[in-house]
Design an enzyme around this catalytic site. Structure first.
Site, PDB file in Angstrom:
ATOM      1  N   ASN A  68      54.255  92.997 169.608  1.00 52.20           N
ATOM      2  CA  ASN A  68      55.163  93.945 168.970  1.00 52.20           C
ATOM      3  C   ASN A  68      56.499  94.076 169.693  1.00 52.20           C
ATOM      4  O   ASN A  68      57.501  94.427 169.088  1.00 52.20           O
ATOM      5  CB  ASN A  68      54.498  95.325 168.835  1.00 52.20           C
ATOM      6  CG  ASN A  68      53.686  95.721 170.041  1.00 52.20           C
ATOM      7  OD1 ASN A  68      52.876  94.953 170.539  1.00 52.20           O
ATOM      8  ND2 ASN A  68      53.900  96.917 170.538  1.00 52.20           N
ATOM      9  N   CYS A  74      55.682 104.028 170.309  1.00 51.63           N
ATOM     10  CA  CYS A  74      54.763 105.000 170.890  1.00 51.63           C
ATOM     11  C   CYS A  74      55.139 105.294 172.333  1.00 51.63           C
ATOM     12  O   CYS A  74      54.844 106.351 172.853  1.00 51.63           O
ATOM     13  CB  CYS A  74      53.337 104.467 170.858  1.00 51.63           C
ATOM     14  SG  CYS A  74      53.096 103.158 169.698  1.00 51.63           S
ATOM     15  N   THR A 107      37.553 109.300 150.739  1.00 47.62           N
ATOM     16  CA  THR A 107      38.061 109.052 149.387  1.00 47.62           C
ATOM     17  C   THR A 107      39.252 108.097 149.430  1.00 47.62           C
ATOM     18  O   THR A 107      40.145 108.256 150.264  1.00 47.62           O
ATOM     19  CB  THR A 107      38.462 110.387 148.737  1.00 47.62           C
ATOM     20  OG1 THR A 107      37.308 111.234 148.757  1.00 47.62           O
ATOM     21  CG2 THR A 107      38.928 110.196 147.297  1.00 47.62           C
ATOM     22  N   THR A 165      45.485 101.277 163.798  1.00 46.73           N
ATOM     23  CA  THR A 165      44.830 101.910 164.953  1.00 46.73           C
ATOM     24  C   THR A 165      43.352 102.120 164.626  1.00 46.73           C
ATOM     25  O   THR A 165      42.471 101.846 165.448  1.00 46.73           O
ATOM     26  CB  THR A 165      45.515 103.256 165.291  1.00 46.73           C
ATOM     27  OG1 THR A 165      46.875 102.976 165.647  1.00 46.73           O
ATOM     28  CG2 THR A 165      44.827 103.977 166.425  1.00 46.73           C
ATOM     29  N   ALA A 205      50.069  98.536 156.522  1.00 45.00           N
ATOM     30  CA  ALA A 205      51.059  98.376 155.449  1.00 45.00           C
ATOM     31  C   ALA A 205      52.484  98.707 155.874  1.00 45.00           C
ATOM     32  O   ALA A 205      53.431  98.063 155.422  1.00 45.00           O
ATOM     33  CB  ALA A 205      50.671  99.264 154.261  1.00 45.00           C
TER      34      ALA A 205
HETATM   35  N1  PLP Z   1      49.007  96.940 166.571  1.00 48.88           N
HETATM   36  C1  PLP Z   1      50.280  96.564 166.774  1.00 48.88           C
HETATM   37  C2  PLP Z   1      50.566  95.220 167.346  1.00 48.88           C
HETATM   38  C3  PLP Z   1      51.325  97.441 166.447  1.00 48.88           C
HETATM   39  O1  PLP Z   1      52.590  97.053 166.653  1.00 48.88           O
HETATM   40  C4  PLP Z   1      51.004  98.710 165.915  1.00 48.88           C
HETATM   41  C5  PLP Z   1      52.077  99.684 165.623  1.00 48.88           C
HETATM   42  O2  PLP Z   1      53.086  99.755 166.330  1.00 48.88           O
HETATM   43  C6  PLP Z   1      49.660  99.043 165.721  1.00 48.88           C
HETATM   44  C7  PLP Z   1      48.683  98.132 166.063  1.00 48.88           C
HETATM   45  C8  PLP Z   1      49.243 100.367 165.161  1.00 48.88           C
HETATM   46  O3  PLP Z   1      49.431 100.392 163.783  1.00 48.88           O
HETATM   47  P1  PLP Z   1      49.290 101.760 162.951  1.00 48.88           P
HETATM   48  O4  PLP Z   1      50.605 102.433 163.056  1.00 48.88           O
HETATM   49  O5  PLP Z   1      48.992 101.324 161.557  1.00 48.88           O
HETATM   50  O6  PLP Z   1      48.186 102.524 163.540  1.00 48.88           O
END
Ligand code: PLP
Length: 389
Positions: free
Chosen positions: A155, A328, A241, A74, A204
């Protein structure tokens, strides 16, 4: 004890247990700040360097300086869009960003924020196959286009976007190209040089590393104003950090993701295909997107007549964790947005269940899931007033 089967690996993954012992010394023993000049600081350097090498090898970056550690994808996505806003839009007078309708909210919502500041955003609609074409991108690039941002794999559907072709077009037209590769790493080959990618986000926890650590690949020569100003961490590009144990873990997770790539593309794919074949035996069940163009672990499946949430509830009661879409958004009962985008009728769009596997799943778990799924469909259709067999 009740069975617990985890089939929600696109939401997050288990830390690979082999990684934990590598992190452990960096909490209570070698806990120094890498920026300190004393031994506590400097003794962390070799492990950080090794982790960063594993990261750049994992995506075939040309140089270790091309990778900057962030707190999550994000953050990486926000950094790209807001950095481009400063560097290309405010400073160079460009106005336009191209993306798709089905990006993760870390791109979608950030684009909406930039629109509130006057940026023009083109969100390309996905086609009936659930992706976009490179021609669509070529058609909308303008003189004042500052950035094209297209996810490598979606996703929810697991469908793969034509990143190499889009990269070629962006390079030809001299437009910066970013890809959110969060759902591609560890599932398909990701090669930033081959795909002409300028910027690439990763996280990760989607490839068996810990949560709360990610990265951004920035091709040498691309200027990106920092999102986080402060101390001179990461050569001034991202202050804060360094989270040493998590960086070490992410590096090893990336190495393992590549080591297991063949396994993912053969054994995990085989289990996923078997699961899909068995579930498709049920009447009025549909899978989104062709298998050839999908990451090997993901199935987005619709069961006519059954709300996704009801199905999820029955699976959960039997100890199986799946999802109705992105984690989410899973608390609201909105129709799956990707299903809506590919033109599924409203009823079907409410019935989507995402099942996402990992290298830690077993055939036995898949057999149990098939059994539970079939029983749940029968039970729920029997009590459903909307399903007419
Ligand atoms: N981008 C995609 C395609 C994702 O599936 C996700 C998490 O579901 C993210 C970004 C966000 O990742 P993070 O949880 O590391 O912020």
């Amino acid at each position: 004890m009740q069975k617990r089967i985890y089939l929600d690996n696109n939401a997050t993954t288990m830390l690979d247990p082999s990684i934990l012992p590598l992190m452990q010394p960096y909490f209570c023993e070698k806990f120094g700040n890498p920026n300190s000049l004393h031994k506590y600081g400097t003794e962390t350097h070799p492990a950080i360097q090794e982790a960063i090498e594993k990261l750049y090898n994992g995506i075939n970056a040309a140089d270790s300086d091309d990778i900057v550690i962030t707190g999550c994808a994000t953050e990486s996505n926000n950094w790209v869009l807001k950095g481009v806003y400063f560097d290309e839009i405010l400073k160079k007078g460009k106005k336009h960003i191209v993306t798709t309708e089905v990006e993760h909210p870390a791109i979608g919502a950030t684009c909406s924020f930039l629109e509130s500041l006057g940026v023009e955003v083109t969100r390309l609609p996905i086609n009936a196959q659930g992706t976009i074409t490179a021609e669509q991108v070529a058609e909308v690039i303008r003189e004042d286009t500052a950035l094209v941002s297209v996810m490598w794999a979606n996703n929810e559907t697991g469908l793969i976007f034509p990143i190499e072709e889009i990269g070629k077009i962006c390079r030809q037209k001299g437009v910066l190209f970013h890809t959110d590769a969060v759902q591609a790493i560890g599932k398909i080959l990701v090669d930033v040089q081959k795909a002409n990618v300028d910027l690439l986000s990763f996280s990760a926890h989607k490839f068996h590393g810990p949560k709360g650590i990610g990265g951004l690949y920035i091709r040498k020569g691309v200027e990106l104003t920092p999102l986080l100003h402060g101390g001179e961490h990461m050569r001034g590009r991202r202050s804060g950090t360094l989270n040493v144990p998590y960086i070490i873990a992410m590096g090893e997770a990336m190495r393992l993701a590549n080591e297991y790539l063949d396994f993912e593309l053969s054994a995990v794919r085989k289990m996923r295909d078997y699961l899909e074949d068995k579930l498709l035996e049920i009447k009025d069940v549909f899978v989104v997107g062709t298998r050839e163009n999908r990451v090997p672990n993901t199935t987005l499946i619709s069961v006519r007549g059954i709300e996704g949430e009801a199905m999820l509830w029955d699976l959960n009661k039997a100890g199986i964790a799946a999802s109705t879409g992105s984690a989410c958004a899973s608390e609201d009962l909105e129709a799956n947005p990707v299903m809506v985008a590919i033109g599924a009728d409203k009823e079907l769009a409410h019935t989507a269940i995402r099942i996402s596997l990992s290298r830690f799943n077993t055939q036995e778990e898949i057999d149990y899931t098939i059994e539970v799924f079939k029983k749940a469909v029968e039970r729920l259709r029997n009590i459903s007033s909307s399903y007419d067999a």
